[in-house]
Design a protein around this motif. Structure first.
Motif, PDB file in Angstrom:
ATOM      1  N   GLN A  27     -18.712  19.805 -13.979  1.00 12.53           N
ATOM      2  CA  GLN A  27     -17.924  20.507 -13.264  1.00 12.53           C
ATOM      3  C   GLN A  27     -17.704  21.804 -13.751  1.00 12.53           C
ATOM      4  O   GLN A  27     -17.321  22.770 -12.573  1.00 12.53           O
ATOM      5  N   LYS A  28     -18.443  22.678 -14.047  1.00 11.12           N
ATOM      6  CA  LYS A  28     -19.128  24.262 -14.015  1.00 11.12           C
ATOM      7  C   LYS A  28     -17.099  24.766 -14.244  1.00 11.12           C
ATOM      8  O   LYS A  28     -17.087  25.661 -13.788  1.00 11.12           O
ATOM      9  N   TRP A  29     -16.233  24.822 -15.201  1.00 15.39           N
ATOM     10  CA  TRP A  29     -15.184  25.137 -15.070  1.00 15.39           C
ATOM     11  C   TRP A  29     -15.068  27.019 -15.680  1.00 15.39           C
ATOM     12  O   TRP A  29     -16.293  26.695 -16.942  1.00 15.39           O
ATOM     13  N   ALA A  30     -14.936  27.563 -15.519  1.00 14.36           N
ATOM     14  CA  ALA A  30     -15.069  28.863 -15.368  1.00 14.36           C
ATOM     15  C   ALA A  30     -13.991  29.650 -15.252  1.00 14.36           C
ATOM     16  O   ALA A  30     -13.023  29.584 -13.809  1.00 14.36           O
ATOM     17  N   HIS A  50     -11.224  27.941 -13.019  1.00 13.85           N
ATOM     18  CA  HIS A  50     -11.573  28.093 -11.336  1.00 13.85           C
ATOM     19  C   HIS A  50     -12.985  26.664 -11.294  1.00 13.85           C
ATOM     20  O   HIS A  50     -13.883  26.549 -12.715  1.00 13.85           O
ATOM     21  N   PRO A  51     -13.343  25.776 -10.774  1.00 12.55           N
ATOM     22  CA  PRO A  51     -14.915  24.813 -10.846  1.00 12.55           C
ATOM     23  C   PRO A  51     -16.007  25.956  -9.704  1.00 12.55           C
ATOM     24  O   PRO A  51     -15.741  26.637  -9.558  1.00 12.55           O
ATOM     25  N   GLY A  52     -16.776  25.219 -10.723  1.00 11.13           N
ATOM     26  CA  GLY A  52     -18.256  25.413  -9.644  1.00 11.13           C
ATOM     27  C   GLY A  52     -18.372  26.970 -10.134  1.00 11.13           C
ATOM     28  O   GLY A  52     -19.213  27.868  -9.016  1.00 11.13           O
ATOM     29  N   ALA A  53     -18.102  27.312 -11.200  1.00 14.23           N
ATOM     30  CA  ALA A  53     -18.193  28.336 -12.065  1.00 14.23           C
ATOM     31  C   ALA A  53     -20.686  29.181 -11.075  1.00 14.23           C
ATOM     32  O   ALA A  53     -20.870  28.181 -11.587  1.00 14.23           O
ATOM     33  N   ALA A  54     -20.750  29.763 -10.841  1.00 16.98           N
ATOM     34  CA  ALA A  54     -22.322  30.462 -11.435  1.00 16.98           C
ATOM     35  C   ALA A  54     -21.995  32.291 -10.309  1.00 16.98           C
ATOM     36  O   ALA A  54     -20.660  32.939 -11.103  1.00 16.98           O
ATOM     37  N   ASP A  55     -22.741  32.977 -10.677  1.00 14.53           N
ATOM     38  CA  ASP A  55     -23.008  34.450 -11.498  1.00 14.53           C
ATOM     39  C   ASP A  55     -22.214  34.563  -9.694  1.00 14.53           C
ATOM     40  O   ASP A  55     -22.412  34.652  -9.424  1.00 14.53           O
ATOM     41  N   GLY A  56     -21.121  35.671 -10.221  1.00 13.91           N
ATOM     42  CA  GLY A  56     -20.822  36.416  -9.281  1.00 13.91           C
ATOM     43  C   GLY A  56     -18.954  35.544  -9.057  1.00 13.91           C
ATOM     44  O   GLY A  56     -18.726  36.397  -8.444  1.00 13.91           O
TER      45      GLY A  56
END
Length: 137
Positions: A27-30, A50-56
């Protein structure tokens, strides 16, 4: 999490541990936000996630607060926020309050830190913008 002990003459870096359990990593939590971590007097760490972490996305805030016991290196609680949070603060004392800055309308959401129960919204700050908050008694 990278624990660092700065209490002595020499800084000591401890063994890193994962904030996100393996079963939830898809879920890409960060962590994210401006003021994204605080602690209470019982030693628990509060982290805006937050979920859906990506660069930025690291400065965008989060939809949940995760509470950790740093001694056991385990998450002990998840608090779902009513509104997106940009910063958090935890009051001191035996019954701490969790305060979250809502960046959409610049209000302050207040929760019971032990249960995650929503208490109220504080608004109408006038010309002030509550971006960073600090807990106190």
């Amino acid at each position: 999490m990278h624990p660092v002990n700065v209490s002595g003459d020499v800084v000591r870096v401890g063994k890193a541990w994962h904030l996100v359990p393996e079963s939830e990593r898809g879920q890409k939590w960060a962590p994210g936000g401006i003021g994204l971590i605080d602690r209470d007097e019982q030693g628990r760490l509060y982290l805006l996630m937050h979920p859906g972490a990506a660069d930025g996305t690291q400065g965008n805030g989060g939809s949940e607060v995760w509470v950790f016991n740093p001694k056991t290196q385990q998450r002990v609680q998840r608090i779902s926020l009513r509104e997106w949070g940009l910063s958090l603060g935890v009051s001191r004392g035996h019954n701490p309050l969790l305060m979250i800055v809502n960046p959409i309308n610049m209000t302050l959401e207040v929760y019971k830190a032990d249960s995650g129960e929503f208490i109220r919204t504080i608004s109408d700050f006038g010309q002030e913008t509550p971006l960073l908050i600090r807990g106190s008694h």
